[in-house]
Scaffold this motif. Structure first.
Motif, PDB file in Angstrom:
ATOM      1  N   ARG A 122     -15.746  89.204  59.881  1.00 43.46           N
ATOM      2  CA  ARG A 122     -14.979  89.345  59.743  1.00 43.46           C
ATOM      3  C   ARG A 122     -14.669  90.527  59.154  1.00 43.46           C
ATOM      4  NH1 ARG A 122     -19.773  87.554  56.886  1.00 43.46           N
ATOM      5  NH2 ARG A 122     -19.773  89.462  56.700  1.00 43.46           N
TER       6      ARG A 122
ATOM      7  N   VAL B  78     -14.987  84.859  55.242  1.00 46.60           N
ATOM      8  CA  VAL B  78     -14.667  84.819  53.677  1.00 46.60           C
ATOM      9  C   VAL B  78     -15.451  84.088  53.117  1.00 46.60           C
ATOM     10  CG1 VAL B  78     -14.434  86.093  51.959  1.00 46.60           C
ATOM     11  CG2 VAL B  78     -13.373  86.510  53.253  1.00 46.60           C
ATOM     12  N   GLU B  79     -14.930  82.379  52.937  1.00 50.10           N
ATOM     13  CA  GLU B  79     -15.569  81.969  52.249  1.00 50.10           C
ATOM     14  C   GLU B  79     -17.089  81.107  52.777  1.00 50.10           C
ATOM     15  OE1 GLU B  79     -12.699  78.133  52.681  1.00 50.10           O
ATOM     16  OE2 GLU B  79     -11.530  79.367  51.234  1.00 50.10           O
TER      17      GLU B  79
ATOM     18  N   LYS C  59     -19.207  83.184  53.130  1.00 43.04           N
ATOM     19  CA  LYS C  59     -20.371  84.166  53.001  1.00 43.04           C
ATOM     20  C   LYS C  59     -20.731  84.022  51.951  1.00 43.04           C
ATOM     21  CE  LYS C  59     -22.215  88.052  54.098  1.00 43.04           C
ATOM     22  NZ  LYS C  59     -23.274  88.231  55.354  1.00 43.04           N
TER      23      LYS C  59
ATOM     24  N   TYR D 138     -21.842  85.215  48.881  1.00 42.70           N
ATOM     25  CA  TYR D 138     -22.223  86.749  47.823  1.00 42.70           C
ATOM     26  C   TYR D 138     -22.944  86.673  46.302  1.00 42.70           C
ATOM     27  CZ  TYR D 138     -19.446  88.737  51.474  1.00 42.70           C
ATOM     28  OH  TYR D 138     -18.618  89.693  52.766  1.00 42.70           O
TER      29      TYR D 138
ATOM     30  N   HIS E  91     -19.151  89.474  44.692  1.00 48.76           N
ATOM     31  CA  HIS E  91     -18.167  87.763  44.620  1.00 48.76           C
ATOM     32  C   HIS E  91     -17.371  87.914  43.659  1.00 48.76           C
ATOM     33  CE1 HIS E  91     -18.472  83.669  43.674  1.00 48.76           C
ATOM     34  NE2 HIS E  91     -18.613  83.243  42.718  1.00 48.76           N
TER      35      HIS E  91
ATOM     36  N   SER F 135     -15.302  90.517  43.841  1.00 53.58           N
ATOM     37  CA  SER F 135     -13.677  89.922  44.948  1.00 53.58           C
ATOM     38  C   SER F 135     -13.895  89.337  46.136  1.00 53.58           C
ATOM     39  CB  SER F 135     -14.926  91.506  45.992  1.00 53.58           C
ATOM     40  OG  SER F 135     -14.641  93.291  44.541  1.00 53.58           O
ATOM     41  N   LYS F 136     -15.041  88.747  46.197  1.00 56.83           N
ATOM     42  CA  LYS F 136     -14.581  87.690  47.300  1.00 56.83           C
ATOM     43  C   LYS F 136     -13.151  86.619  46.483  1.00 56.83           C
ATOM     44  CE  LYS F 136     -16.863  83.451  48.903  1.00 56.83           C
ATOM     45  NZ  LYS F 136     -17.775  83.101  49.208  1.00 56.83           N
TER      46      LYS F 136
ATOM     47  N   LEU G 103      -9.510  85.814  48.032  1.00 55.22           N
ATOM     48  CA  LEU G 103      -9.343  84.439  48.511  1.00 55.22           C
ATOM     49  C   LEU G 103      -8.355  83.780  47.663  1.00 55.22           C
ATOM     50  CD1 LEU G 103     -12.666  82.690  48.911  1.00 55.22           C
ATOM     51  CD2 LEU G 103     -11.008  83.005  50.832  1.00 55.22           C
TER      52      LEU G 103
END
Length: 77
Positions: free
Chosen positions: A11, A40-41, A43, A45, A52, A54-55, A59
């Protein structure tokens, strides 16, 4: 202390690749994008509100790029 897994390394490698340059994101293959999305999904955060957010944003970008590649609508490259 949490152990660093092979998935964590993968990742981070993909994230470093796309953050090194604006154009690197568009150079990823469909398979790489799908793998990055999966990693990424997975992980969590939730402990960090900014991370979170930023995630979720990342995505969204990944989903748009996957759509462009699969539908052949890569207007911007």
């Amino acid at each position: 202390m949490t152990e660093i897994t092979d998935e964590d390394r993968e990742r981070v490698k993909l994230l470093q690749q796309i953050t090194s340059s604006k154009n690197e994101f568009k150079k990823l293959s469909l398979e790489q994008l799908q793998r990055l999305q999966e990693l990424v999904e997975k992980k969590d955060y939730s402990h960090d509100k900014k991370a979170h957010k930023s995630k979720v944003k990342l995505l969204g970008k990944i989903n748009v790029r996957i759509y462009e590649l699969t539908e052949g609508r890569g207007t911007w490259g």
